[in-house]
Motif scaffolding. Structure first.
Motif, PDB file in Angstrom:
ATOM      1  N   ALA A 151     -11.521 -46.461 -37.428  1.00 54.81           N
ATOM      2  CA  ALA A 151     -11.317 -44.890 -37.581  1.00 54.81           C
ATOM      3  C   ALA A 151      -9.715 -44.740 -37.240  1.00 54.81           C
ATOM      4  O   ALA A 151      -9.163 -43.841 -38.016  1.00 54.81           O
ATOM      5  CB  ALA A 151     -12.088 -44.189 -36.881  1.00 54.81           C
ATOM      6  N   GLY A 152      -9.234 -45.329 -36.155  1.00 58.23           N
ATOM      7  CA  GLY A 152      -7.885 -45.431 -35.688  1.00 58.23           C
ATOM      8  C   GLY A 152      -7.034 -45.894 -36.971  1.00 58.23           C
ATOM      9  O   GLY A 152      -5.847 -45.310 -37.306  1.00 58.23           O
ATOM     10  N   GLN A 153      -7.235 -47.042 -37.378  1.00 50.50           N
ATOM     11  CA  GLN A 153      -6.689 -47.543 -38.505  1.00 50.50           C
ATOM     12  C   GLN A 153      -6.651 -46.594 -39.773  1.00 50.50           C
ATOM     13  O   GLN A 153      -5.728 -46.546 -40.651  1.00 50.50           O
ATOM     14  CB  GLN A 153      -7.106 -48.751 -38.796  1.00 50.50           C
ATOM     15  CG  GLN A 153      -6.757 -49.899 -37.913  1.00 50.50           C
ATOM     16  CD  GLN A 153      -7.701 -51.361 -38.019  1.00 50.50           C
ATOM     17  OE1 GLN A 153      -7.363 -51.898 -38.932  1.00 50.50           O
ATOM     18  NE2 GLN A 153      -8.752 -51.223 -37.124  1.00 50.50           N
ATOM     19  N   THR A 154      -7.954 -46.132 -40.001  1.00 48.05           N
ATOM     20  CA  THR A 154      -7.959 -45.189 -41.103  1.00 48.05           C
ATOM     21  C   THR A 154      -6.870 -43.841 -40.865  1.00 48.05           C
ATOM     22  O   THR A 154      -6.231 -43.494 -42.105  1.00 48.05           O
ATOM     23  CB  THR A 154      -9.403 -44.397 -41.175  1.00 48.05           C
ATOM     24  OG1 THR A 154     -10.402 -45.358 -41.202  1.00 48.05           O
ATOM     25  CG2 THR A 154      -9.532 -43.483 -42.316  1.00 48.05           C
ATOM     26  N   TYR A 155      -6.764 -43.286 -39.935  1.00 52.43           N
ATOM     27  CA  TYR A 155      -5.767 -42.272 -39.480  1.00 52.43           C
ATOM     28  C   TYR A 155      -4.509 -42.943 -40.026  1.00 52.43           C
ATOM     29  O   TYR A 155      -3.527 -42.044 -40.470  1.00 52.43           O
ATOM     30  CB  TYR A 155      -5.937 -41.929 -38.113  1.00 52.43           C
ATOM     31  CG  TYR A 155      -6.907 -40.695 -38.040  1.00 52.43           C
ATOM     32  CD1 TYR A 155      -6.673 -39.394 -38.399  1.00 52.43           C
ATOM     33  CD2 TYR A 155      -8.117 -40.957 -37.174  1.00 52.43           C
ATOM     34  CE1 TYR A 155      -8.059 -38.546 -38.074  1.00 52.43           C
ATOM     35  CE2 TYR A 155      -9.189 -40.124 -36.789  1.00 52.43           C
ATOM     36  CZ  TYR A 155      -9.039 -38.847 -37.270  1.00 52.43           C
ATOM     37  OH  TYR A 155      -9.818 -37.848 -36.862  1.00 52.43           O
ATOM     38  N   GLN A 156      -4.223 -44.074 -39.510  1.00 52.43           N
ATOM     39  CA  GLN A 156      -3.006 -44.579 -39.317  1.00 52.43           C
ATOM     40  C   GLN A 156      -2.589 -44.939 -40.922  1.00 52.43           C
ATOM     41  O   GLN A 156      -1.434 -44.636 -41.298  1.00 52.43           O
ATOM     42  CB  GLN A 156      -2.945 -45.924 -38.630  1.00 52.43           C
ATOM     43  CG  GLN A 156      -1.517 -46.712 -38.517  1.00 52.43           C
ATOM     44  CD  GLN A 156      -0.408 -45.799 -37.903  1.00 52.43           C
ATOM     45  OE1 GLN A 156      -0.761 -45.378 -36.682  1.00 52.43           O
ATOM     46  NE2 GLN A 156       0.777 -45.212 -38.246  1.00 52.43           N
ATOM     47  N   TRP A 157      -3.497 -45.308 -41.681  1.00 57.34           N
ATOM     48  CA  TRP A 157      -3.288 -45.363 -43.282  1.00 57.34           C
ATOM     49  C   TRP A 157      -2.736 -44.047 -43.836  1.00 57.34           C
ATOM     50  O   TRP A 157      -1.693 -43.958 -44.487  1.00 57.34           O
ATOM     51  CB  TRP A 157      -4.666 -45.621 -43.984  1.00 57.34           C
ATOM     52  CG  TRP A 157      -4.615 -47.143 -44.194  1.00 57.34           C
ATOM     53  CD1 TRP A 157      -5.168 -48.258 -43.606  1.00 57.34           C
ATOM     54  CD2 TRP A 157      -3.887 -47.972 -45.425  1.00 57.34           C
ATOM     55  NE1 TRP A 157      -5.174 -49.561 -44.036  1.00 57.34           N
ATOM     56  CE2 TRP A 157      -4.187 -49.371 -45.210  1.00 57.34           C
ATOM     57  CE3 TRP A 157      -3.122 -47.691 -46.481  1.00 57.34           C
ATOM     58  CZ2 TRP A 157      -4.032 -50.362 -46.280  1.00 57.34           C
ATOM     59  CZ3 TRP A 157      -2.638 -48.328 -47.300  1.00 57.34           C
ATOM     60  CH2 TRP A 157      -3.059 -49.942 -47.182  1.00 57.34           C
ATOM     61  N   ALA A 158      -3.352 -43.230 -43.382  1.00 59.36           N
ATOM     62  CA  ALA A 158      -3.008 -41.665 -44.065  1.00 59.36           C
ATOM     63  C   ALA A 158      -1.736 -41.076 -43.487  1.00 59.36           C
ATOM     64  O   ALA A 158      -0.894 -40.544 -44.134  1.00 59.36           O
ATOM     65  CB  ALA A 158      -4.013 -40.621 -43.412  1.00 59.36           C
ATOM     66  N   MET A 159      -1.297 -41.767 -42.301  1.00 64.24           N
ATOM     67  CA  MET A 159       0.127 -41.265 -41.602  1.00 64.24           C
ATOM     68  C   MET A 159       1.098 -42.241 -42.307  1.00 64.24           C
ATOM     69  O   MET A 159       2.200 -41.577 -42.643  1.00 64.24           O
ATOM     70  CB  MET A 159      -0.039 -41.523 -40.000  1.00 64.24           C
ATOM     71  CG  MET A 159       1.020 -41.092 -39.267  1.00 64.24           C
ATOM     72  SD  MET A 159       1.345 -39.433 -39.262  1.00 64.24           S
ATOM     73  CE  MET A 159       3.274 -39.263 -38.531  1.00 64.24           C
ATOM     74  N   SER A 160       0.884 -43.756 -42.287  1.00 57.94           N
ATOM     75  CA  SER A 160       1.935 -44.468 -42.770  1.00 57.94           C
ATOM     76  C   SER A 160       2.189 -44.463 -44.171  1.00 57.94           C
ATOM     77  O   SER A 160       3.372 -44.716 -44.815  1.00 57.94           O
ATOM     78  CB  SER A 160       1.538 -45.655 -42.318  1.00 57.94           C
ATOM     79  OG  SER A 160       1.464 -45.864 -40.916  1.00 57.94           O
ATOM     80  N   TYR A 161       1.130 -44.230 -45.000  1.00 59.62           N
ATOM     81  CA  TYR A 161       1.237 -44.475 -46.549  1.00 59.62           C
ATOM     82  C   TYR A 161       0.324 -43.211 -47.372  1.00 59.62           C
ATOM     83  O   TYR A 161      -0.482 -43.307 -47.917  1.00 59.62           O
ATOM     84  CB  TYR A 161       0.438 -45.815 -46.978  1.00 59.62           C
ATOM     85  CG  TYR A 161       1.230 -46.817 -46.487  1.00 59.62           C
ATOM     86  CD1 TYR A 161       2.689 -47.458 -46.474  1.00 59.62           C
ATOM     87  CD2 TYR A 161       0.433 -47.651 -45.262  1.00 59.62           C
ATOM     88  CE1 TYR A 161       3.035 -48.307 -45.771  1.00 59.62           C
ATOM     89  CE2 TYR A 161       1.076 -48.496 -44.519  1.00 59.62           C
ATOM     90  CZ  TYR A 161       2.396 -49.039 -44.964  1.00 59.62           C
ATOM     91  OH  TYR A 161       3.058 -50.020 -44.328  1.00 59.62           O
ATOM     92  N   PRO A 162       1.009 -41.929 -47.072  1.00 63.50           N
ATOM     93  CA  PRO A 162       0.237 -40.925 -47.511  1.00 63.50           C
ATOM     94  C   PRO A 162       0.055 -40.781 -49.118  1.00 63.50           C
ATOM     95  O   PRO A 162      -0.661 -40.244 -49.527  1.00 63.50           O
ATOM     96  CB  PRO A 162       1.162 -39.727 -46.952  1.00 63.50           C
ATOM     97  CG  PRO A 162       2.470 -40.167 -46.823  1.00 63.50           C
ATOM     98  CD  PRO A 162       2.291 -41.595 -46.356  1.00 63.50           C
ATOM     99  N   GLU A 163       1.095 -41.223 -49.951  1.00 64.12           N
ATOM    100  CA  GLU A 163       1.179 -41.537 -51.152  1.00 64.12           C
ATOM    101  C   GLU A 163      -0.021 -42.184 -51.785  1.00 64.12           C
ATOM    102  O   GLU A 163      -0.304 -42.102 -53.107  1.00 64.12           O
ATOM    103  CB  GLU A 163       2.534 -42.043 -51.815  1.00 64.12           C
ATOM    104  CG  GLU A 163       2.772 -43.324 -51.594  1.00 64.12           C
ATOM    105  CD  GLU A 163       3.003 -43.691 -50.037  1.00 64.12           C
ATOM    106  OE1 GLU A 163       3.290 -45.080 -50.000  1.00 64.12           O
ATOM    107  OE2 GLU A 163       3.296 -42.937 -49.188  1.00 64.12           O
ATOM    108  N   MET A 164      -0.548 -43.384 -50.868  1.00 66.51           N
ATOM    109  CA  MET A 164      -1.694 -44.083 -51.505  1.00 66.51           C
ATOM    110  C   MET A 164      -2.915 -43.846 -50.993  1.00 66.51           C
ATOM    111  O   MET A 164      -4.075 -44.254 -51.653  1.00 66.51           O
ATOM    112  CB  MET A 164      -1.537 -45.343 -50.825  1.00 66.51           C
ATOM    113  CG  MET A 164      -0.186 -46.349 -51.476  1.00 66.51           C
ATOM    114  SD  MET A 164      -0.446 -47.902 -50.856  1.00 66.51           S
ATOM    115  CE  MET A 164      -1.659 -48.686 -51.753  1.00 66.51           C
TER     116      MET A 164
END
Length: 356
Positions: A151-164
């Motif tokens: 879940a922490g990595q899920t949040y990080q994906w949304a933070m780091s690569y919002p366009e994806m």
């Protein structure tokens, strides 16, 4: 309480343990981490399920969790489920440090064992992004989801690569590790490293006394007070509390889990915080406000280290997020695929999110 799925380990859909070699590697080359160290010849282990469609629009990233391996994510993948391989291309990347991807246990000197460098959640997501874009040529994902550290990595994906990332579904985890959670992990770490056989990480055999002690500490946190009050472990096939502590918990951490690997991932967990994202480095509240993905956040009702109150705080500060609490007594392991009712709850929510 009905629908207990397993005894002693998180199950695959077939109830069988998958092979330790049932995966592929993405070669990362010389990997410079957020902390400045460079892992040479780094590798990311991953497993895929399903087929990438022609326009590369059906990919889902589903990262592993603390000590988890890809096959221990398979309980949420299957025909007729939200993560259906007949419809989606599901990528399960193994966390750095989990023993399959580059880890203390498989990295050559000088960064082997106790000298393995610090790895952040952002480091993990950065290499997953490289796998998705460089290897598979994917420009946009259908969903990112994960349990606990996943879940922490899920949040990080949304933070780091919002366009994806148009949609996220973190469950039983958080975007920032709380101080109370850090304290819990300090107890786990102290129990493991107190074993004389640990030798500062330069052991020749696994410090099994420390691993068993770690399991005992963890046992008081992974499931809720109500789980123990109701003695749900008996429905899992354990005949007494002691049988559960030995058979499930000690067995869990003795199941090909290396002490240095556990400590490396523990550091990653303790330092999880999306506000430390490179290029951002702001406050937690400001970081949450930048997440634009359609987010369905699912804490467990009685999770002792990722409580619903923490995730309610996060959801209130996100632009497009909904809180949906998993009911019941299973605590953190409501997200571990061990109880049918919890699995159905999570799966139904994922189906709804993917459909909207």
């Amino acid at each position: 309480m009905t629908g207990i799925l397993c005894r002693g380990r998180i199950p695959s859909p077939t109830g069988e343990r998958r092979s330790m070699n049932d995966h592929e590697f993405f070669e990362l080359g010389d990997l410079t981490l957020q902390g400045g160290a460079t892992l040479r010849g780094a590798k990311l282990a991953y497993k895929t399920y399903g087929t990438l469609n022609e326009d590369r629009s059906n990919a889902i990233v589903y990262p592993t969790w603390y000590s988890g391996r890809h096959w221990e994510n398979e309980w949420l993948i299957g025909a007729g489920m939200a993560l259906d391989p007949e419809r989606y291309f599901i990528i399960v990347p193994n966390m750095l440090g989990n023993g399959l991807s580059s880890s203390p246990s498989n990295t050559p000197p000088p960064y082997d064992r106790a000298r393995f460098p610090r790895v952040t959640v952002a480091d993990n997501v950065a290499v997953q992004h490289r796998l998705v874009t460089e290897h598979f040529g994917i420009e946009r994902l259908a969903l990112v989801t994960g349990w606990s550290m996943g879940a922490g990595q899920t949040y990080q994906w949304a933070m780091s690569y919002p366009e994806m990332v148009p949609k996220i579904a973190p469950f039983c985890g958080s975007a920032k590790t709380s101080e109370h959670n850090i304290v819990f992990l300090e107890g786990v770490k102290a129990a493991l490293t107190a074993d004389d056989a640990y030798r500062g990480g330069w052991y020749t055999e696994q410090p099994t006394k420390g691993l068993r002690a770690m399991a005992r500490v963890y046992a008081g946190w992974g499931f809720s007070q109500a789980f123990y009050w109701d003695r749900v472990y008996r429905q899992m096939g354990y005949t007494s509390l002691e049988d559960f502590l030995v058979g499930f918990w000690e067995g869990f951490f003795l199941d090909n889990r290396d002490a240095n690997n556990l400590l490396a991932m523990l550091w990653t967990w303790q330092n999880g915080d999306i506000s430390r994202t490179p290029g951002f480095e702001g406050s937690y509240e400001e970081a949450l406000a930048t997440i634009e993905a359609d987010a369905l956040v699912m804490p467990a009702e009685k999770d002792l280290y990722f409580p619903p109150e923490d995730e309610a705080y996060a959801v209130e500060r996100m632009a497009n997020a909904e809180l949906r609490v998993i009911p019941g007594v299973w605590g953190h392991f409501a997200g571990g695929g061990m109880n049918d009712e919890d699995t159905q709850f999570i799966d139904a929510a994922l189906k709804e999110l993917l459909a909207r």
